[in-house]
Design an enzyme around this catalytic site. Structure first.
Site, mmCIF file in Angstrom:
data_model
loop_
_atom_site.group_PDB
_atom_site.id
_atom_site.type_symbol
_atom_site.label_atom_id
_atom_site.label_comp_id
_atom_site.label_asym_id
_atom_site.label_seq_id
_atom_site.Cartn_x
_atom_site.Cartn_y
_atom_site.Cartn_z
ATOM 1 N N CYS A 1 40.304 44.139 40.771
ATOM 2 C CA CYS A 1 40.088 45.537 40.378
ATOM 3 C C CYS A 1 39.606 46.283 41.615
ATOM 4 O O CYS A 1 39.243 45.666 42.618
ATOM 5 C CB CYS A 1 39.084 45.624 39.233
ATOM 6 S SG CYS A 1 37.353 45.444 39.749
ATOM 7 N N GLU B 1 34.905 37.907 42.104
ATOM 8 C CA GLU B 1 35.029 38.209 43.531
ATOM 9 C C GLU B 1 33.709 38.696 44.132
ATOM 10 O O GLU B 1 33.299 38.263 45.205
ATOM 11 C CB GLU B 1 36.109 39.268 43.776
ATOM 12 C CG GLU B 1 37.512 38.842 43.359
ATOM 13 C CD GLU B 1 37.890 39.374 41.979
ATOM 14 O OE1 GLU B 1 37.079 39.236 41.038
ATOM 15 O OE2 GLU B 1 39.003 39.922 41.844
ATOM 16 N N CYS C 1 36.346 45.047 43.155
ATOM 17 C CA CYS C 1 36.409 43.780 43.893
ATOM 18 C C CYS C 1 37.251 43.903 45.163
ATOM 19 O O CYS C 1 36.919 43.315 46.195
ATOM 20 C CB CYS C 1 36.954 42.688 42.975
ATOM 21 S SG CYS C 1 35.817 42.328 41.607
ATOM 22 N N HIS D 1 31.626 40.359 38.610
ATOM 23 C CA HIS D 1 32.988 39.826 38.615
ATOM 24 C C HIS D 1 33.021 38.618 39.557
ATOM 25 O O HIS D 1 32.145 38.464 40.417
ATOM 26 C CB HIS D 1 33.973 40.892 39.093
ATOM 27 C CG HIS D 1 34.255 41.954 38.065
ATOM 28 N ND1 HIS D 1 35.363 42.768 38.107
ATOM 29 C CD2 HIS D 1 33.569 42.325 36.950
ATOM 30 C CE1 HIS D 1 35.356 43.598 37.077
ATOM 31 N NE2 HIS D 1 34.273 43.356 36.358
#
Lengths: 171, 171
Positions: free
Chosen positions: B97, B69, B100, B67
């Protein structure tokens, strides 16, 4: 996302779970004794075979995301050539923090087995995973690590274009 | 773990937040249009300077943990040579999420700014992050991806030894 539930194969019994977990515990022992990180480690198993493994190396790699589970998931994805671990089971030395639990969720792992609890990690290691779980129950701005929304109107067109694109990434 | 709260420097104002976020939105546009992943991206900023960046490349890298992040945090840690991002702020295209958010927590990031919400991602992208947050509120065994404890008694001695070791990894 269409999540596919993928339970452990019926052929995997208690003795198998314990066998994999004993290997995980041995891995945790080695990485913590080496000073690479905390006593955390994980295996990813598919159809009774190990397809990925990882240990905590936060200190050794200077990477706060290098938990055993994240590392094992990445290893399994690399070995299997896919981001989708449907049909896999994860064995982890310790109860997964939200980062690792969500990693398993995104990877579509079917079930998780763990040995040590958050309480063990707190009591003996001064790791406090449960406070992150508690923070996630609060509204974004009220968390210890607060999150604030800005420029919503500037990103909305991007999402609308993404949603209207039939060739967009799906996973 | 002793968490150090690290708020954004007082010298960083609204114009700066918006400037960094506009760059994040442009990064999200590029990675999603390239088909590498969803429209997600992140920057890590310290003392008004970008120290790390990342975009979603779940599809491109076949890695469900890639992801924006997580990628940005790993990049910042590599650039700064530490697992500890105290004093840093994270800008992310979308609400984080749990994977992250917890990554940012472990990295000791002080605050997060985001543009799109879980609801945008669900409505336009069919990504449903909020269900993981909901799952985390349930007991381990009742979650959609259930977690079961086994062999607690076999890992306890390892934790006790870890706790008694004055040279154990601390972070």
């Amino acid at each position: 996302m269409a999540q596919v539930q993928s339970p452990a194969p019926a052929t995997v019994g208690k003795a198998d779970h314990e066998r994999f977990m004993r290997r995980v515990i041995e891995m945790a022992k080695q990485t913590s004794e080496a000073g690479a990180g905390g006593p955390f480690s994980a295996l990813i198993v598919k159809d009774g075979k190990v397809v990925g493994e990882g240990v905590n190396r936060v200190i050794a790699e200077k990477d706060p995301t290098w938990h055993g589970e994240v590392s094992a998931i990445r290893d399994a994805c690399k070995n299997l050539g896919t981001h989708d671990l449907t049909g896999c089971v994860m064995y982890t030395a310790g109860e997964s923090c939200p980062m690792c639990y969500a990693s398993a969720w995104w990877a579509r792992i079917g079930a998780i087995y763990f040995a040590a609890t958050f309480e063990d990690a707190r009591q003996y290691g001064n790791f406090d995973d449960s406070v992150i779980n508690d923070a996630l129950k609060l509204p974004n701005e009220q968390r210890k690590v607060p999150a604030y929304q800005i420029l919503h109107e500037e990103i909305l067109p991007l999402w609308k274009a993404f949603g209207a694109n039939p060739n967009r990434a799906r996973y």
